[in-house]
Scaffold this motif. Structure first.
Motif, PDB file in Angstrom:
ATOM      1  N   THR A  48       0.833  -1.201   0.000  1.00 58.17           N
ATOM      2  CA  THR A  48       0.000   0.000   0.000  1.00 58.17           C
ATOM      3  C   THR A  48       0.872   1.257   0.000  1.00 58.17           C
ATOM      4  O   THR A  48       0.577   2.226  -0.690  1.00 58.17           O
ATOM      5  N   LYS A  49       1.975   1.219   0.767  1.00 61.14           N
ATOM      6  CA  LYS A  49       2.907   2.352   0.765  1.00 61.14           C
ATOM      7  C   LYS A  49       3.529   2.540  -0.616  1.00 61.14           C
ATOM      8  O   LYS A  49       3.661   3.665  -1.098  1.00 61.14           O
ATOM      9  N   LEU A  50       3.918   1.424  -1.237  1.00 60.99           N
ATOM     10  CA  LEU A  50       4.474   1.505  -2.591  1.00 60.99           C
ATOM     11  C   LEU A  50       3.452   2.069  -3.570  1.00 60.99           C
ATOM     12  O   LEU A  50       3.792   2.882  -4.435  1.00 60.99           O
ATOM     13  N   LEU A  51       2.208   1.623  -3.422  1.00 59.42           N
ATOM     14  CA  LEU A  51       1.150   2.126  -4.303  1.00 59.42           C
ATOM     15  C   LEU A  51       0.951   3.626  -4.113  1.00 59.42           C
ATOM     16  O   LEU A  51       0.800   4.361  -5.087  1.00 59.42           O
ATOM     17  N   LEU A  52       0.959   4.088  -2.878  1.00 58.51           N
ATOM     18  CA  LEU A  52       0.818   5.516  -2.589  1.00 58.51           C
ATOM     19  C   LEU A  52       1.909   6.311  -3.300  1.00 58.51           C
ATOM     20  O   LEU A  52       1.622   7.291  -4.008  1.00 58.51           O
ATOM     21  N   ILE A  53       3.146   5.881  -3.153  1.00 52.60           N
ATOM     22  CA  ILE A  53       4.270   6.569  -3.793  1.00 52.60           C
ATOM     23  C   ILE A  53       4.122   6.529  -5.311  1.00 52.60           C
ATOM     24  O   ILE A  53       4.328   7.533  -5.996  1.00 52.60           O
ATOM     25  N   PHE A  54       3.733   5.371  -5.841  1.00 49.59           N
ATOM     26  CA  PHE A  54       3.570   5.223  -7.280  1.00 49.59           C
ATOM     27  C   PHE A  54       2.468   6.138  -7.814  1.00 49.59           C
ATOM     28  O   PHE A  54       2.660   6.827  -8.820  1.00 49.59           O
ATOM     29  N   VAL A  55       1.323   6.148  -7.152  1.00 52.32           N
ATOM     30  CA  VAL A  55       0.184   6.951  -7.629  1.00 52.32           C
ATOM     31  C   VAL A  55       0.539   8.438  -7.614  1.00 52.32           C
ATOM     32  O   VAL A  55       0.234   9.166  -8.562  1.00 52.32           O
ATOM     33  N   ILE A  56       1.210   8.878  -6.573  1.00 56.50           N
ATOM     34  CA  ILE A  56       1.607  10.285  -6.501  1.00 56.50           C
ATOM     35  C   ILE A  56       2.593  10.615  -7.623  1.00 56.50           C
ATOM     36  O   ILE A  56       2.421  11.607  -8.341  1.00 56.50           O
ATOM     37  N   ALA A  57       3.611   9.766  -7.794  1.00 53.84           N
ATOM     38  CA  ALA A  57       4.604  10.011  -8.844  1.00 53.84           C
ATOM     39  C   ALA A  57       3.958  10.002 -10.231  1.00 53.84           C
ATOM     40  O   ALA A  57       4.265  10.853 -11.075  1.00 53.84           O
ATOM     41  N   GLN A  58       3.061   9.059 -10.460  1.00 55.02           N
ATOM     42  CA  GLN A  58       2.394   8.978 -11.758  1.00 55.02           C
ATOM     43  C   GLN A  58       1.481  10.180 -11.996  1.00 55.02           C
ATOM     44  O   GLN A  58       1.409  10.687 -13.107  1.00 55.02           O
ATOM     45  N   SER A  59       0.781  10.623 -10.957  1.00 60.18           N
ATOM     46  CA  SER A  59      -0.112  11.776 -11.147  1.00 60.18           C
ATOM     47  C   SER A  59       0.695  13.032 -11.455  1.00 60.18           C
ATOM     48  O   SER A  59       0.284  13.848 -12.285  1.00 60.18           O
ATOM     49  N   ILE A  60       1.853  13.173 -10.830  1.00 62.28           N
ATOM     50  CA  ILE A  60       2.723  14.309 -11.134  1.00 62.28           C
ATOM     51  C   ILE A  60       3.161  14.253 -12.596  1.00 62.28           C
ATOM     52  O   ILE A  60       3.153  15.262 -13.299  1.00 62.28           O
TER      53      ILE A  60
END
Length: 150
Positions: A48-60
């Motif tokens: 879930t932590k990895l997903l959070l980081i991924f989603v934020i990076a992808q949205s940027i």
């Protein structure tokens, strides 16, 4: 011109291509994996932590934003990117609104509001074409990431 509406013929062609490339057993495994592994539970805390980081990076990246302004900018593109993150995290994890809010330094109420606003926007895509296009890219990337995590 790219076809935007797909039908079962397109699905069958895609499945035939998969079978041709990977074979029947591997194709079934891939489809099962995608079907069964598109959400994370609270016991998957690291994922879930990895997903959070991924989603934020992808949205940027998808919304073409500056990382240092992501959490605080009042500009519409930044607000839409954060709203997309809230929506996807709620949809694909079993995290609470409050827990998602903690990660963004937002209240439970703000996350709840933005989740429902995003849901409303997605229900009338013809009025928000630019946002919906970016959101779909972000959602597809998120689903692919979850499938790889699982």
């Amino acid at each position: 011109m790219k076809k935007t509406v797909h039908d079962y013929h397109d699905l069958q062609d895609s499945i035939d291509n998969l079978i041709g490339k990977f074979g029947l057993p591997k194709t079934i495994e891939v489809i099962d994996s995608l079907t069964n592994n598109t959400a994370l539970t609270t016991k998957d805390k690291e994922k879930t932590k990895l997903l959070l980081i991924f989603v934020i990076a992808q949205s940027i990246e998808v919304f073409d934003l500056k990382e240092e302004s992501f959490y605080s900018s009042p500009v519409q593109e930044y607000r839409e990117a954060r709203m997309s993150c809230y929506y996807l995290l709620k949809k694909y994890t079993d995290s609470s609104y409050a827990k998602i809010g903690e990660n963004f330094k937002q209240s439970k109420r703000a996350i709840l509001y933005n989740y429902h606003k995003c849901d409303e926007i997605l229900s009338i895509p013809q009025f928000y074409k630019s946002f919906v296009e970016k959101f779909k890219i972000l959602e597809n990337n998120t689903i692919n990431f979850i499938a790889k995590l699982n």
